[in-house]
Design a protein around this motif. Sequence first.
Motif, mmCIF file in Angstrom:
data_model
loop_
_atom_site.group_PDB
_atom_site.id
_atom_site.type_symbol
_atom_site.label_atom_id
_atom_site.label_comp_id
_atom_site.label_asym_id
_atom_site.label_seq_id
_atom_site.Cartn_x
_atom_site.Cartn_y
_atom_site.Cartn_z
ATOM 1 N N ARG A 87 0.827 -1.210 0.000
ATOM 2 C CA ARG A 87 0.000 0.000 0.000
ATOM 3 C C ARG A 87 0.859 1.258 0.000
ATOM 4 O O ARG A 87 0.471 2.286 -0.541
ATOM 5 C CB ARG A 87 -0.940 0.000 1.203
ATOM 6 C CG ARG A 87 -2.142 -0.909 1.012
ATOM 7 C CD ARG A 87 -3.283 -0.596 1.962
ATOM 8 N NE ARG A 87 -2.926 -0.523 3.360
ATOM 9 C CZ ARG A 87 -2.889 -1.565 4.192
ATOM 10 N NH1 ARG A 87 -3.172 -2.766 3.770
ATOM 11 N NH2 ARG A 87 -2.575 -1.391 5.452
ATOM 12 N N LEU A 88 2.029 1.184 0.602
ATOM 13 C CA LEU A 88 2.933 2.328 0.658
ATOM 14 C C LEU A 88 3.596 2.596 -0.697
ATOM 15 O O LEU A 88 3.762 3.752 -1.096
ATOM 16 C CB LEU A 88 4.011 2.086 1.712
ATOM 17 C CG LEU A 88 5.131 3.121 1.823
ATOM 18 C CD1 LEU A 88 4.576 4.463 2.290
ATOM 19 C CD2 LEU A 88 6.211 2.626 2.768
ATOM 20 N N LEU A 89 3.968 1.561 -1.406
ATOM 21 C CA LEU A 89 4.754 1.705 -2.642
ATOM 22 C C LEU A 89 4.191 2.701 -3.649
ATOM 23 O O LEU A 89 4.941 3.524 -4.168
ATOM 24 C CB LEU A 89 4.956 0.345 -3.304
ATOM 25 C CG LEU A 89 5.965 -0.557 -2.614
ATOM 26 C CD1 LEU A 89 5.996 -1.916 -3.291
ATOM 27 C CD2 LEU A 89 7.342 0.073 -2.596
ATOM 28 N N PRO A 90 2.891 2.683 -3.968
ATOM 29 C CA PRO A 90 2.395 3.636 -4.969
ATOM 30 C C PRO A 90 2.505 5.101 -4.537
ATOM 31 O O PRO A 90 2.425 5.998 -5.369
ATOM 32 C CB PRO A 90 0.927 3.253 -5.166
ATOM 33 C CG PRO A 90 0.750 1.933 -4.542
ATOM 34 C CD PRO A 90 1.849 1.760 -3.554
ATOM 35 N N ARG A 91 2.709 5.330 -3.252
ATOM 36 C CA ARG A 91 2.804 6.698 -2.737
ATOM 37 C C ARG A 91 4.242 7.231 -2.732
ATOM 38 O O ARG A 91 4.481 8.372 -2.381
ATOM 39 C CB ARG A 91 2.235 6.741 -1.321
ATOM 40 C CG ARG A 91 0.750 6.450 -1.279
ATOM 41 C CD ARG A 91 0.268 6.308 0.149
ATOM 42 N NE ARG A 91 -1.159 6.266 0.259
ATOM 43 C CZ ARG A 91 -1.911 5.197 0.045
ATOM 44 N NH1 ARG A 91 -1.356 4.068 -0.331
ATOM 45 N NH2 ARG A 91 -3.219 5.247 0.184
ATOM 46 N N LEU A 92 5.194 6.388 -3.108
ATOM 47 C CA LEU A 92 6.604 6.766 -3.071
ATOM 48 C C LEU A 92 7.093 7.267 -4.414
ATOM 49 O O LEU A 92 6.614 6.841 -5.453
ATOM 50 C CB LEU A 92 7.460 5.559 -2.652
ATOM 51 C CG LEU A 92 7.156 4.939 -1.303
ATOM 52 C CD1 LEU A 92 8.055 3.739 -1.070
ATOM 53 C CD2 LEU A 92 7.309 5.953 -0.189
ATOM 54 N N SER A 93 8.053 8.175 -4.369
ATOM 55 C CA SER A 93 8.742 8.641 -5.570
ATOM 56 C C SER A 93 10.192 8.899 -5.182
ATOM 57 O O SER A 93 10.564 8.774 -4.010
ATOM 58 C CB SER A 93 8.106 9.921 -6.103
ATOM 59 O OG SER A 93 8.464 11.023 -5.289
ATOM 60 N N GLN A 94 11.004 9.306 -6.141
ATOM 61 C CA GLN A 94 12.397 9.617 -5.824
ATOM 62 C C GLN A 94 12.508 10.844 -4.923
ATOM 63 O O GLN A 94 13.546 11.067 -4.304
ATOM 64 C CB GLN A 94 13.201 9.820 -7.100
ATOM 65 C CG GLN A 94 13.425 8.523 -7.841
ATOM 66 C CD GLN A 94 14.338 8.701 -9.032
ATOM 67 O OE1 GLN A 94 14.491 9.797 -9.561
ATOM 68 N NE2 GLN A 94 14.948 7.633 -9.471
ATOM 69 N N ARG A 95 11.457 11.614 -4.852
ATOM 70 C CA ARG A 95 11.473 12.823 -4.006
ATOM 71 C C ARG A 95 10.900 12.572 -2.608
ATOM 72 O O ARG A 95 10.946 13.457 -1.751
ATOM 73 C CB ARG A 95 10.667 13.931 -4.675
ATOM 74 C CG ARG A 95 11.270 14.314 -6.011
ATOM 75 C CD ARG A 95 10.427 15.339 -6.624
ATOM 76 N NE ARG A 95 11.282 16.510 -6.821
ATOM 77 C CZ ARG A 95 10.919 17.584 -7.469
ATOM 78 N NH1 ARG A 95 9.711 17.662 -7.965
ATOM 79 N NH2 ARG A 95 11.758 18.577 -7.627
ATOM 80 N N THR A 96 10.362 11.385 -2.365
ATOM 81 C CA THR A 96 9.757 11.066 -1.079
ATOM 82 C C THR A 96 10.827 11.010 0.008
ATOM 83 O O THR A 96 11.905 10.451 -0.184
ATOM 84 C CB THR A 96 9.036 9.704 -1.147
ATOM 85 O OG1 THR A 96 8.046 9.739 -2.153
ATOM 86 C CG2 THR A 96 8.399 9.351 0.189
ATOM 87 N N VAL A 97 10.511 11.593 1.131
ATOM 88 C CA VAL A 97 11.373 11.527 2.303
ATOM 89 C C VAL A 97 10.612 10.760 3.378
ATOM 90 O O VAL A 97 9.526 11.179 3.781
ATOM 91 C CB VAL A 97 11.747 12.938 2.824
ATOM 92 C CG1 VAL A 97 12.536 12.845 4.096
ATOM 93 C CG2 VAL A 97 12.498 13.714 1.756
ATOM 94 N N LEU A 98 11.173 9.632 3.778
ATOM 95 C CA LEU A 98 10.579 8.848 4.863
ATOM 96 C C LEU A 98 11.289 9.222 6.158
ATOM 97 O O LEU A 98 12.520 9.245 6.206
ATOM 98 C CB LEU A 98 10.757 7.351 4.604
ATOM 99 C CG LEU A 98 10.078 6.784 3.371
ATOM 100 C CD1 LEU A 98 10.468 5.324 3.174
ATOM 101 C CD2 LEU A 98 8.567 6.909 3.493
ATOM 102 N N THR A 99 10.525 9.516 7.178
ATOM 103 C CA THR A 99 11.085 9.816 8.480
ATOM 104 C C THR A 99 10.727 8.676 9.416
ATOM 105 O O THR A 99 9.548 8.369 9.580
ATOM 106 C CB THR A 99 10.530 11.148 9.028
ATOM 107 O OG1 THR A 99 10.838 12.177 8.086
ATOM 108 C CG2 THR A 99 11.146 11.476 10.375
ATOM 109 N N ILE A 100 11.735 8.062 9.995
ATOM 110 C CA ILE A 100 11.517 6.920 10.881
ATOM 111 C C ILE A 100 11.878 7.364 12.284
ATOM 112 O O ILE A 100 12.988 7.838 12.539
ATOM 113 C CB ILE A 100 12.373 5.721 10.413
ATOM 114 C CG1 ILE A 100 11.924 5.330 9.021
ATOM 115 C CG2 ILE A 100 12.255 4.572 11.399
ATOM 116 C CD1 ILE A 100 12.833 4.407 8.299
ATOM 117 N N ARG A 101 10.927 7.181 13.181
ATOM 118 C CA ARG A 101 11.142 7.600 14.578
ATOM 119 C C ARG A 101 11.013 6.419 15.498
ATOM 120 O O ARG A 101 10.306 5.525 15.306
ATOM 121 C CB ARG A 101 10.103 8.641 14.967
ATOM 122 C CG ARG A 101 10.217 9.880 14.171
ATOM 123 C CD ARG A 101 9.203 10.866 14.595
ATOM 124 N NE ARG A 101 9.228 11.953 13.625
ATOM 125 C CZ ARG A 101 8.360 12.909 13.618
ATOM 126 N NH1 ARG A 101 7.388 12.942 14.473
ATOM 127 N NH2 ARG A 101 8.436 13.857 12.718
#
Length: 101
Positions: A87-101
């Motif tokens: 479900r996450l994959l279609p929302r990602l692009s090369q400009r996506t920044v994931l923040t993991i806390r």
Amino acid sequence: MRPIRKDMGWCDDPDSGLYNRPIVAPFRQSHEKLWRADHLYDIVIVLDYNIMPRRKRRGSAIFLHCARPGFAPTEGCVALAADDFRRLLPRLSQRTVLTIR
């Protein structure tokens, strides 16, 4: 993006010049195999941890990948249920920044 091949790996040997970089197997030094029978790396995202600059013994092969059954602990990675990952994959692009806390 690229599909995982049987000869793909990730160097985790801090004495190698390819430490924390992708490698092609066979490879003499210690490495993580990306083609896995348990399918944990069927979907994998390389996290920007110890990439630039690389520091020896500060961690390598830190990925976002599919979780083990029961969400058993990883060795420093972040893991998602395969369905959540899909479900996450279609929302990602090369400009996506994931923040993991």
